[in-house]
Motif scaffolding. Structure first.
Motif, PDB file in Angstrom:
ATOM      1  N   TRP A  99       2.207   3.572  17.840  1.00  0.00           N
ATOM      2  CA  TRP A  99       3.401   3.137  18.798  1.00  0.00           C
ATOM      3  C   TRP A  99       3.106   3.639  20.342  1.00  0.00           C
ATOM      4  O   TRP A  99       3.047   2.773  21.138  1.00  0.00           O
ATOM      5  N   LYS A 100       2.677   4.979  20.307  1.00  0.00           N
ATOM      6  CA  LYS A 100       2.245   5.303  21.774  1.00  0.00           C
ATOM      7  C   LYS A 100       1.136   4.784  22.258  1.00  0.00           C
ATOM      8  O   LYS A 100       0.881   4.480  23.635  1.00  0.00           O
ATOM      9  N   GLU A 101       0.084   4.613  21.337  1.00  0.00           N
ATOM     10  CA  GLU A 101      -1.125   3.770  21.795  1.00  0.00           C
ATOM     11  C   GLU A 101      -0.936   2.518  22.424  1.00  0.00           C
ATOM     12  O   GLU A 101      -1.153   2.097  23.615  1.00  0.00           O
ATOM     13  N   LYS A 149       0.868  -1.306   0.076  1.00  0.00           N
ATOM     14  CA  LYS A 149       0.054  -0.035   0.116  1.00  0.00           C
ATOM     15  C   LYS A 149       0.970   1.278  -0.087  1.00  0.00           C
ATOM     16  O   LYS A 149       0.261   2.392   0.355  1.00  0.00           O
ATOM     17  N   ASN A 150       2.211   1.080   0.133  1.00  0.00           N
ATOM     18  CA  ASN A 150       3.114   2.161   0.041  1.00  0.00           C
ATOM     19  C   ASN A 150       2.936   3.297   1.224  1.00  0.00           C
ATOM     20  O   ASN A 150       2.750   4.546   1.068  1.00  0.00           O
ATOM     21  N   MET A 151       2.765   2.435   2.347  1.00  0.00           N
ATOM     22  CA  MET A 151       2.591   3.374   3.345  1.00  0.00           C
ATOM     23  C   MET A 151       3.821   3.652   4.204  1.00  0.00           C
ATOM     24  O   MET A 151       4.745   2.958   3.988  1.00  0.00           O
ATOM     25  N   SER A 152       3.868   4.640   5.143  1.00  0.00           N
ATOM     26  CA  SER A 152       5.170   4.901   5.844  1.00  0.00           C
ATOM     27  C   SER A 152       5.448   3.984   6.788  1.00  0.00           C
ATOM     28  O   SER A 152       4.275   3.470   7.461  1.00  0.00           O
ATOM     29  N   LEU A 153       6.491   3.474   7.114  1.00  0.00           N
ATOM     30  CA  LEU A 153       6.885   2.565   8.127  1.00  0.00           C
ATOM     31  C   LEU A 153       6.552   2.751   9.758  1.00  0.00           C
ATOM     32  O   LEU A 153       6.104   2.081  10.318  1.00  0.00           O
ATOM     33  N   LYS A 180      11.395  -0.239  28.651  1.00  0.00           N
ATOM     34  CA  LYS A 180      12.683  -0.542  28.166  1.00  0.00           C
ATOM     35  C   LYS A 180      12.505  -1.815  27.323  1.00  0.00           C
ATOM     36  O   LYS A 180      12.843  -1.795  25.981  1.00  0.00           O
ATOM     37  N   ILE A 181      11.937  -2.861  27.625  1.00  0.00           N
ATOM     38  CA  ILE A 181      11.690  -4.127  26.911  1.00  0.00           C
ATOM     39  C   ILE A 181      10.943  -3.778  25.504  1.00  0.00           C
ATOM     40  O   ILE A 181      11.121  -4.242  24.542  1.00  0.00           O
ATOM     41  N   MET A 182       9.675  -3.193  25.756  1.00  0.00           N
ATOM     42  CA  MET A 182       8.735  -2.717  24.579  1.00  0.00           C
ATOM     43  C   MET A 182       9.470  -1.980  23.616  1.00  0.00           C
ATOM     44  O   MET A 182       9.534  -2.286  22.435  1.00  0.00           O
ATOM     45  N   GLU A 183      10.436  -0.895  23.937  1.00  0.00           N
ATOM     46  CA  GLU A 183      11.366  -0.155  22.968  1.00  0.00           C
ATOM     47  C   GLU A 183      12.494  -1.343  22.314  1.00  0.00           C
ATOM     48  O   GLU A 183      12.440  -0.998  20.932  1.00  0.00           O
ATOM     49  N   ILE A 184      12.768  -2.176  23.027  1.00  0.00           N
ATOM     50  CA  ILE A 184      13.900  -2.935  22.501  1.00  0.00           C
ATOM     51  C   ILE A 184      12.840  -3.767  21.312  1.00  0.00           C
ATOM     52  O   ILE A 184      13.478  -3.917  20.167  1.00  0.00           O
ATOM     53  N   ILE A 185      11.777  -4.396  21.617  1.00  0.00           N
ATOM     54  CA  ILE A 185      11.013  -5.085  20.791  1.00  0.00           C
ATOM     55  C   ILE A 185      10.491  -4.209  19.494  1.00  0.00           C
ATOM     56  O   ILE A 185      10.716  -4.470  18.479  1.00  0.00           O
ATOM     57  N   HIS A 186      10.230  -3.047  19.835  1.00  0.00           N
ATOM     58  CA  HIS A 186       9.632  -2.099  18.713  1.00  0.00           C
ATOM     59  C   HIS A 186      10.601  -1.821  17.954  1.00  0.00           C
ATOM     60  O   HIS A 186      10.806  -1.614  16.545  1.00  0.00           O
ATOM     61  N   GLU A 187      11.860  -1.367  18.245  1.00  0.00           N
ATOM     62  CA  GLU A 187      13.187  -1.382  17.480  1.00  0.00           C
ATOM     63  C   GLU A 187      13.437  -2.414  16.791  1.00  0.00           C
ATOM     64  O   GLU A 187      13.809  -2.176  15.295  1.00  0.00           O
ATOM     65  N   LEU A 202       2.015   1.330  23.596  1.00  0.00           N
ATOM     66  CA  LEU A 202       2.977   1.413  24.607  1.00  0.00           C
ATOM     67  C   LEU A 202       1.981   1.733  25.931  1.00  0.00           C
ATOM     68  O   LEU A 202       2.214   1.048  26.891  1.00  0.00           O
ATOM     69  N   ASN A 203       1.166   2.641  25.652  1.00  0.00           N
ATOM     70  CA  ASN A 203       0.158   2.873  26.698  1.00  0.00           C
ATOM     71  C   ASN A 203      -0.587   1.736  27.063  1.00  0.00           C
ATOM     72  O   ASN A 203      -0.666   1.369  28.567  1.00  0.00           O
ATOM     73  N   THR A 204      -1.173   1.158  26.279  1.00  0.00           N
ATOM     74  CA  THR A 204      -1.955  -0.319  26.685  1.00  0.00           C
ATOM     75  C   THR A 204      -0.968  -1.221  27.637  1.00  0.00           C
ATOM     76  O   THR A 204      -1.433  -1.487  28.665  1.00  0.00           O
ATOM     77  N   ILE A 205       0.057  -1.404  26.995  1.00  0.00           N
ATOM     78  CA  ILE A 205       1.047  -2.219  27.790  1.00  0.00           C
ATOM     79  C   ILE A 205       1.376  -1.843  29.388  1.00  0.00           C
ATOM     80  O   ILE A 205       1.182  -2.440  30.229  1.00  0.00           O
ATOM     81  N   LEU A 206       1.681  -0.475  29.297  1.00  0.00           N
ATOM     82  CA  LEU A 206       2.069   0.138  30.638  1.00  0.00           C
ATOM     83  C   LEU A 206       0.884   0.295  31.895  1.00  0.00           C
ATOM     84  O   LEU A 206       1.026  -0.138  32.753  1.00  0.00           O
ATOM     85  N   ASN A 207      -0.489   0.161  31.203  1.00  0.00           N
ATOM     86  CA  ASN A 207      -1.498   0.220  31.951  1.00  0.00           C
ATOM     87  C   ASN A 207      -1.686  -1.310  32.532  1.00  0.00           C
ATOM     88  O   ASN A 207      -2.012  -1.431  33.766  1.00  0.00           O
ATOM     89  N   ILE A 208      -1.301  -2.137  31.582  1.00  0.00           N
ATOM     90  CA  ILE A 208      -1.445  -3.463  32.117  1.00  0.00           C
ATOM     91  C   ILE A 208      -0.486  -3.978  33.312  1.00  0.00           C
ATOM     92  O   ILE A 208      -0.694  -4.546  34.247  1.00  0.00           O
TER      93      ILE A 208
END
Ligand code: PEP
Ligand code: MN
Length: 356
Positions: free
Chosen positions: A312-314, A302-306, A335-342, A316-322
């Motif tokens: 990403w913010k959404e 679909k030629n979408m941006s990466l 930190k874990i989520m940032e590594i996975i996201h990267e 992360l928030n969901t996970i931090l709330n859990i």
């Protein structure tokens, strides 16, 4: 508490050793295997399938009665007690007629209380030893129930065989060992000897040593290992059968210890849980990266941006709330989520750049 007596009169070593082919293929195969195995190694029981429970009827299912006569000869010629799998009162009767007195109940039989009860009923009054393999499903009560059925039939020479559990998940092993189950059996019933069957857990000879060693660390009372004089020509379980030479090499390399205390078992049980959980974490990450690959393919088409920063913010928030409810430190989780996201971004980048 079961009233248990030893399945073999006196083990030749600290650990009950059972070895022999997956299945009887011919008289020559049995003679070749028994002679070269017994020339090199001391074993307590010679194992051999006679009636084989195969998934497909198109696979080799054993020679049945004919093989019993071959085994009767092995028992007499080599003075080694033979054990076979039985799954019915008929199997028991025929084996007894051929002088065989030690049996195992296969994993596909233990799972069915009707079958176990029928064999237990037929066992009443017989002078036999019974080893009960864990059911293919990870159900400890079903396993213990099979012991109860034989105990009620007054069979006292009983042992358990841990051969792992069927799994549909991707695993390096043929059957998932789920070590916490035999450990729990040991905790509830320390009187039942547990024999580990690394051959059927591993499914491949390259993993047999590590599985056998782990079982010994967990204070297994015995090992049952498949040995064939020419594994490459075996009609079943070719990949997991050891040659007599490989078997003796394995025994020489294993560390047999007999000093495990109950506290050690508790600690090992906890460590087992950690091992299982770490494996689960790894499998979950792998599944997550599979989905990331699919997303990358979609974005590419679909030629979408990466990077979509709001998404990403959404996430992360969901996970931090859990985290709060699950008692996990938020800074650690971020930190874990940032590594996975990267890692996910890098993976997507690679896919999007491919052939463009
Ligand atoms: C066997 O020991 O040959 C066998 C068929 O085992 P399981 O019942 O563990 O599959
Ligand atoms: Mn087998």
């Amino acid at each position: 508490m079961f009233n248990i007596e030893p399945i073999v009169a006196k083990s030749k070593q600290s650990c009950i050793m059972i070895a022999g082919p997956c299945v009887a293929e011919s008289q020559e195969q049995l003679v070749e295997t028994a002679s070269s195995l017994l020339a090199k190694s001391e074993i307590d029981l010679f194992r051999c399938g006679v009636w084989k429970p195969r998934s497909s009827p198109n696979n080799f299912e054993g020679y049945g009665l004919k093989a019993l006569s071959w085994l009767q000869e092995i028992q007499v010629t080599y003075q080694v007690p033979v054990c076979i799998e039985i799954a019915s009162a008929y199997h028991l009767e025929k084996a007894l007629n051929h002088g065989i007195k030690t049996f195992w109940i296969g994993a596909r039989t233990t799972v069915n209380p009707f079958l176990v009860q029928a064999i237990a009923d037929a066992s009443k009054g017989c002078d036999i030893s019974i080893m009960i393999k864990n059911p293919i499903a990870p159900d400890l009560n079903l396993w213990i129930g099979a012991f109860e059925r034989f105990a009620k039939a007054n069979i006292q020479r009983l042992a358990a065989i841990h051969r792992g559990f069927s799994t549909y998940e991707l695993s390096i092993y043929r059957n998932n060992p789920l070590w916490s189950i035999p450990i729990e059996l040991k905790r509830l019933h320390p009187e039942i000897p547990i024999i580990c069957d690394p051959s059927h857990i591993a499914g491949d000879k390259k993993h047999i040593a590590e599985v056998a060693q782990k079982a010994l660390y967990l204070a297994a009372d015995g090992l049952m290992i498949e040995v064939h004089h020419a594994p490459n020509q075996a009609l079943s379980d070719k990949q997991q059968q050891l040659s007599p030479y490989e078997y003796q090499k394995l025994i020489n390399e294993l560390y047999f210890s007999s000093t495990t205390t109950l506290e050690d078992i508790e600690l090992r049980k906890l460590r087992e849980q950690i091992d299982e959980l770490d494996k689960d974490l790894c499998c979950l990450l792998s599944k997550r990266f599979d989905v990331v690959r699919e997303i990358a393919a979609y974005k590419k088409e679909k030629n979408m941006s990466l990077l979509q920063i709001n998404r990403w913010k959404e996430l992360l928030n969901t996970i931090l709330n859990i985290c709060e409810a699950k008692k996990i430190d938020k800074v650690f989780m971020q930190k874990i989520m940032e590594i996975i996201h990267e890692e996910s971004i890098q993976l997507q980048e690679k896919i999007i750049k491919e052939n463009t």
